[in-house]
Design an enzyme around this catalytic site. Structure first.
Site, PDB file in Angstrom:
ATOM      1  N   LYS A   1       0.844  -1.210   0.000  1.00 43.54           N
ATOM      2  CA  LYS A   1       0.000   0.000   0.000  1.00 43.54           C
ATOM      3  C   LYS A   1       0.874   1.254   0.000  1.00 43.54           C
ATOM      4  O   LYS A   1       0.604   2.212  -0.725  1.00 43.54           O
ATOM      5  CB  LYS A   1      -0.951  -0.021   1.211  1.00 43.54           C
ATOM      6  CG  LYS A   1      -2.033  -1.102   1.095  1.00 43.54           C
ATOM      7  CD  LYS A   1      -2.790  -1.332   2.397  1.00 43.54           C
ATOM      8  CE  LYS A   1      -3.684  -2.554   2.272  1.00 43.54           C
ATOM      9  NZ  LYS A   1      -4.373  -2.913   3.522  1.00 43.54           N
TER      10      LYS A   1
ATOM     11  N   GLN B   1      -4.563  -1.516   9.819  1.00 44.66           N
ATOM     12  CA  GLN B   1      -4.343  -2.817   9.191  1.00 44.66           C
ATOM     13  C   GLN B   1      -4.849  -3.931  10.100  1.00 44.66           C
ATOM     14  O   GLN B   1      -4.453  -4.041  11.251  1.00 44.66           O
ATOM     15  CB  GLN B   1      -2.847  -3.005   8.884  1.00 44.66           C
ATOM     16  CG  GLN B   1      -2.535  -4.289   8.133  1.00 44.66           C
ATOM     17  CD  GLN B   1      -3.193  -4.357   6.760  1.00 44.66           C
ATOM     18  OE1 GLN B   1      -3.191  -3.405   5.994  1.00 44.66           O
ATOM     19  NE2 GLN B   1      -3.785  -5.505   6.437  1.00 44.66           N
TER      20      GLN B   1
ATOM     21  N   ASP C   1     -11.003   2.828   4.438  1.00 45.50           N
ATOM     22  CA  ASP C   1     -11.255   1.388   4.291  1.00 45.50           C
ATOM     23  C   ASP C   1     -12.750   1.115   4.168  1.00 45.50           C
ATOM     24  O   ASP C   1     -13.159   0.013   3.801  1.00 45.50           O
ATOM     25  CB  ASP C   1     -10.698   0.625   5.502  1.00 45.50           C
ATOM     26  CG  ASP C   1      -9.412  -0.105   5.164  1.00 45.50           C
ATOM     27  OD1 ASP C   1      -9.211  -0.406   3.964  1.00 45.50           O
ATOM     28  OD2 ASP C   1      -8.630  -0.376   6.083  1.00 45.50           O
TER      29      ASP C   1
END
Ligand code: NAD
Length: 285
Positions: A49, A93, A116
């Protein structure tokens, strides 16, 4: 025919890079990530990412904690990032260690920085058919991949295998939206579905998100179906999807490979959501 997610994602990164260049002179968009513990896969995902962000011109602020970090420390950091005007997106994460209450962490992120798309505010709006700030990256990436491959889901039977909060459920909500780009007839199957094959054989578009290596065999797929494989699994040291690719490919009209299918699209959508957040803020000021 293979649906090339890697190529499509690279096209998207180019487009994002061009859009970001247009904002030259003001600050660059910024993604802050939170990474906890030593879980190897998480470190690898974050690394990919970060590399993608650097490629398109998105700044990254890394916040790495040891496994032993407490809930309060992460919450305090998130509260600070929520208030920081130079941060557009906050990525936590997953998975988090078991002593951390992941739901509380997800809910602490401002819905307007929730790139997200996991916050109940955004998921709720998606389900209700109101425009969320952000749609979760993997479902959004799958939809984008379908659109850019000229695959319409309207009037089609879409079967999603897996009902997780990050893939199956939001994907079902997204594809059944009342828009010309969606309007799919969606069926979701899971580990407690008894007549699995009967249902998968009815799929015009079959999307697998189970984490079960090569579970989907050719006899479970209708001739000419479109197969989208979200699964990422290790089998005998090799990366494979949930679909037995070698045997299913001749049965399908179009199919995504693993790797090189949905995975890179997920990363591209994280960047796209971060730029969207940045642009939303620019309109406010
Ligand atoms: P999860 O474990 O949270 O959910 C798995 C779902 O699959 C559950 O709903 C379960 O009921 C269902 N399931 C499991 N075995 C089944 C079976 N035999 N028959 C029918 N249903 C079954 O998983 P997740 O987080 O949604 O991830 C699923 C897979 O997708 C994993 O391999 C993960 O690594 C991968 N993934 C890939 C991306 C990407 O960008 N490509 C993103 C997220 C997840």
């Amino acid at each position: 025919m293979i649906i090339d997610g890697k190529k499509t994602s690279q096209d998207i990164l180019e487009e994002l890079s061009e859009q970001i260049k247009k904002h030259q002179g003001s600050r660059a968009p910024c993604l802050a990530y939170i990474l906890v513990g030593e879980y190897e896969a998480s470190h690898l995902y974050v690394k990919r990412k970060v590399q993608a962000c650097e490629r398109v011109g998105i700044n990254v602020k890394g916040n790495v904690f040891e496994e032993s970090v407490c809930q309060k420390q992460i919450l305090e950091l998130i509260h600070g990032l929520n208030l920081d005007p130079t941060v557009d997106g906050i990525l936590v994460q997953m998975p988090l260690p078991s002593h951390i209450n992941a739901q509380q962490i997800v809910e602490a992120v401002s819905p307007q920085k929730d790139v997200d798309g996991f916050h109940p505010f955004n998921i709720g709006r998606l389900l209700l058919g109101y425009t969320p700030f952000f749609v979760p990256c993997t479902p959004l990436g799958i939809h984008e991949l379908l659109m850019r491959s000229n695959i319409q889901v309207s009037h089609k039977n879409v079967v999603i295998m897996g009902r997780s909060n990050i893939v199956g459920k939001p994907l079902a909500a997204l594809l059944m939206q009342k828009t010309s780009q969606t309007n799919a007839t969606v069926t979701v199957v899971h580990s407690h579905t008894s007549n699995l094959e009967e249902i998968t054989l009815n799929a015009d578009v079959l999307i697998t998100a189970m984490g079960s290596p090569e579970l989907v065999k050719a006899h479970m797929v209708k001739k000419g179906a479109i197969v989208i494989d979200v699964g990422i699994n290790r089998l005998h040291g090799k990366l494979v999807g949930d679909v037995d690719f070698k045997n299913v490919e001749p049965q399908a009209s179009q199919i995504t490979p693993v790797p090189g299918g949905v995975g890179p699209m997920t990363i591209a959508m994280l960047l796209s959501n971060t730029l969207k957040s940045y642009q939303m803020k620019a309109q406010l000021t």
